[in-house]
Design a protein around this motif. Structure first.
Motif, PDB file in Angstrom:
ATOM      1  N   LEU A   1      -0.167  26.422 -18.056  1.00 14.91           N
ATOM      2  CA  LEU A   1      -0.664  27.771 -17.776  1.00 14.91           C
ATOM      3  C   LEU A   1       0.334  28.840 -18.219  1.00 14.91           C
ATOM      4  N   HIS A   2       1.602  28.560 -18.005  1.00 16.39           N
ATOM      5  CA  HIS A   2       2.655  29.501 -18.393  1.00 16.39           C
ATOM      6  C   HIS A   2       2.636  29.730 -19.905  1.00 16.39           C
ATOM      7  N   LEU A   3       2.317  28.706 -20.651  1.00 21.62           N
ATOM      8  CA  LEU A   3       2.317  28.821 -22.111  1.00 21.62           C
ATOM      9  C   LEU A   3       1.034  29.449 -22.648  1.00 21.62           C
ATOM     10  N   ILE A   4      -0.124  29.175 -22.022  1.00 23.81           N
ATOM     11  CA  ILE A   4      -1.376  29.704 -22.581  1.00 23.81           C
ATOM     12  C   ILE A   4      -1.666  31.132 -22.137  1.00 23.81           C
ATOM     13  N   ARG A   5      -1.060  31.583 -21.056  1.00 21.30           N
ATOM     14  CA  ARG A   5      -1.360  32.924 -20.550  1.00 21.30           C
ATOM     15  C   ARG A   5      -1.141  34.009 -21.603  1.00 21.30           C
ATOM     16  N   PRO A   6      -0.017  34.021 -22.324  1.00 19.58           N
ATOM     17  CA  PRO A   6       0.166  35.076 -23.331  1.00 19.58           C
ATOM     18  C   PRO A   6      -0.757  34.928 -24.550  1.00 19.58           C
ATOM     19  N   LEU A   7      -1.323  33.754 -24.748  1.00 16.73           N
ATOM     20  CA  LEU A   7      -2.194  33.538 -25.907  1.00 16.73           C
ATOM     21  C   LEU A   7      -3.612  34.030 -25.661  1.00 16.73           C
ATOM     22  N   ASN A   8      -3.902  34.446 -24.420  1.00 20.86           N
ATOM     23  CA  ASN A   8      -5.231  34.921 -24.035  1.00 20.86           C
ATOM     24  C   ASN A   8      -6.317  33.877 -24.272  1.00 20.86           C
ATOM     25  N   ILE A   9      -6.008  32.627 -23.999  1.00 24.23           N
ATOM     26  CA  ILE A   9      -7.006  31.571 -24.070  1.00 24.23           C
ATOM     27  C   ILE A   9      -7.821  31.657 -22.782  1.00 24.23           C
ATOM     28  N   PRO A  10      -9.133  31.857 -22.873  1.00 25.20           N
ATOM     29  CA  PRO A  10      -9.911  32.155 -21.668  1.00 25.20           C
ATOM     30  C   PRO A  10     -10.061  31.001 -20.688  1.00 25.20           C
ATOM     31  N   ASP A  11     -10.293  29.808 -21.166  1.00 25.97           N
ATOM     32  CA  ASP A  11     -10.602  28.695 -20.274  1.00 25.97           C
ATOM     33  C   ASP A  11      -9.629  27.551 -20.518  1.00 25.97           C
ATOM     34  N   PRO A  12      -8.718  27.281 -19.575  1.00 24.69           N
ATOM     35  CA  PRO A  12      -7.802  26.159 -19.798  1.00 24.69           C
ATOM     36  C   PRO A  12      -8.545  24.827 -19.803  1.00 24.69           C
ATOM     37  N   ALA A  13      -8.039  23.908 -20.594  1.00 28.00           N
ATOM     38  CA  ALA A  13      -8.675  22.591 -20.703  1.00 28.00           C
ATOM     39  C   ALA A  13      -8.409  21.737 -19.458  1.00 28.00           C
ATOM     40  N   LEU A  14      -7.441  22.122 -18.654  1.00 32.19           N
ATOM     41  CA  LEU A  14      -7.079  21.363 -17.456  1.00 32.19           C
ATOM     42  C   LEU A  14      -7.492  22.142 -16.212  1.00 32.19           C
ATOM     43  N   CYS A  15      -7.715  21.435 -15.131  1.00 27.40           N
ATOM     44  CA  CYS A  15      -8.098  22.063 -13.859  1.00 27.40           C
ATOM     45  C   CYS A  15      -6.965  21.925 -12.850  1.00 27.40           C
ATOM     46  N   ILE A  16      -6.957  22.831 -11.893  1.00 22.81           N
ATOM     47  CA  ILE A  16      -5.959  22.742 -10.826  1.00 22.81           C
ATOM     48  C   ILE A  16      -6.279  21.522  -9.960  1.00 22.81           C
ATOM     49  N   LEU A  17      -5.247  20.864  -9.483  1.00 22.15           N
ATOM     50  CA  LEU A  17      -5.403  19.668  -8.658  1.00 22.15           C
ATOM     51  C   LEU A  17      -4.756  19.948  -7.307  1.00 22.15           C
ATOM     52  N   ARG A  18      -5.567  19.970  -6.288  1.00 22.82           N
ATOM     53  CA  ARG A  18      -5.058  20.223  -4.931  1.00 22.82           C
ATOM     54  C   ARG A  18      -4.848  18.902  -4.211  1.00 22.82           C
ATOM     55  N   ASP A  19      -4.009  18.913  -3.205  1.00 21.35           N
ATOM     56  CA  ASP A  19      -3.727  17.698  -2.443  1.00 21.35           C
ATOM     57  C   ASP A  19      -4.991  17.133  -1.803  1.00 21.35           C
ATOM     58  N   GLY A  20      -5.909  17.999  -1.392  1.00 20.03           N
ATOM     59  CA  GLY A  20      -7.152  17.551  -0.786  1.00 20.03           C
ATOM     60  C   GLY A  20      -8.088  16.855  -1.758  1.00 20.03           C
ATOM     61  N   ASP A  21      -7.849  17.018  -3.046  1.00 21.67           N
ATOM     62  CA  ASP A  21      -8.681  16.360  -4.065  1.00 21.67           C
ATOM     63  C   ASP A  21      -8.383  14.872  -4.200  1.00 21.67           C
ATOM     64  N   ILE A  22      -7.238  14.445  -3.703  1.00 18.90           N
ATOM     65  CA  ILE A  22      -6.798  13.058  -3.859  1.00 18.90           C
ATOM     66  C   ILE A  22      -7.252  12.275  -2.636  1.00 18.90           C
TER      67      ILE A  22
ATOM     68  N   GLN B   1       0.829  -1.210   0.000  1.00 18.50           N
ATOM     69  CA  GLN B   1       0.000   0.000   0.000  1.00 18.50           C
ATOM     70  C   GLN B   1       0.864   1.261   0.000  1.00 18.50           C
ATOM     71  N   SER B   2       1.931   1.237   0.752  1.00 24.67           N
ATOM     72  CA  SER B   2       2.824   2.385   0.824  1.00 24.67           C
ATOM     73  C   SER B   2       3.466   2.668  -0.537  1.00 24.67           C
ATOM     74  N   GLN B   3       3.885   1.611  -1.224  1.00 23.63           N
ATOM     75  CA  GLN B   3       4.499   1.776  -2.548  1.00 23.63           C
ATOM     76  C   GLN B   3       3.512   2.374  -3.546  1.00 23.63           C
ATOM     77  N   VAL B   4       2.283   1.905  -3.520  1.00 22.55           N
ATOM     78  CA  VAL B   4       1.260   2.440  -4.431  1.00 22.55           C
ATOM     79  C   VAL B   4       0.963   3.892  -4.079  1.00 22.55           C
ATOM     80  N   ASN B   5       0.897   4.210  -2.795  1.00 22.51           N
ATOM     81  CA  ASN B   5       0.635   5.581  -2.365  1.00 22.51           C
ATOM     82  C   ASN B   5       1.738   6.523  -2.850  1.00 22.51           C
ATOM     83  N   LYS B   6       2.985   6.077  -2.810  1.00 28.26           N
ATOM     84  CA  LYS B   6       4.097   6.896  -3.317  1.00 28.26           C
ATOM     85  C   LYS B   6       3.927   7.165  -4.802  1.00 28.26           C
ATOM     86  N   LYS B   7       3.471   6.175  -5.550  1.00 33.19           N
ATOM     87  CA  LYS B   7       3.248   6.360  -6.990  1.00 33.19           C
ATOM     88  C   LYS B   7       2.124   7.350  -7.237  1.00 33.19           C
ATOM     89  N   VAL B   8       1.071   7.279  -6.441  1.00 34.54           N
ATOM     90  CA  VAL B   8      -0.044   8.225  -6.584  1.00 34.54           C
ATOM     91  C   VAL B   8       0.473   9.646  -6.429  1.00 34.54           C
TER      92      VAL B   8
END
Length: 131
Positions: A106-127, A84-91
């Motif tokens: 985000l660093h790349l799309i910011r200058p392009l003025n793309i309004p909505d990124p296709a990806l969402c932020i992932l916080r530690d509490g989400d896992i 379980q510990s090994q799998v948790n480390k991989k997660v």
């Protein structure tokens, strides 16, 4: 220089990606095609990390339920906890991998003025997995 030495030098030459530079410098130094290619790579890298993280969270949940139902005794319990510990480390490795790819994206799309990124932020509490 001899052709073999020149070939070795070219193979070892490090080409910095556009995300390593400030957005104002990126578009002066790199063509839009190169920036777009790195953007697609970052997106694919983040999606791949999400899939691997999901897979390892499923394994982690299975191991937790399997251990609860089937493992008895000190030695088997220790082995199950180590697995379980090994799998948790991989997660968490894939969480970090995703977060790095997301920041680069985000660093790349910011200058392009793309309004909505296709990806969402992932916080530690989400896992969340069964532990």
């Amino acid at each position: 220089l001899a052709p073999s030495i020149l070939a070795n030098m070219l193979e070892d030459f490090i080409i910095p990606m556009p995300s390593k530079y400030h957005p104002l410098v990126q578009y002066k130094v790199y063509s839009y095609d190169i920036i777009e290619a790195e953007l697609r790579l970052c997106h694919a890298n983040a999606i791949e990390s999400l899939h691997k993280m999901q897979h390892h969270l499923q394994i982690q949940s299975f191991l937790a339920s399997f251990k609860t139902k089937n493992v008895t005794g000190q030695e088997p319990n220790t082995c199950a906890c180590e697995a379980q510990s090994q799998v948790n480390k991989k997660v968490w490795r894939y969480v970090h991998h995703y977060q790095c790819a997301y920041k680069c994206y985000l660093h790349l799309i910011r200058p392009l003025n793309i309004p909505d990124p296709a990806l969402c932020i992932l916080r530690d509490g989400d896992i969340v997995g069964l532990t």
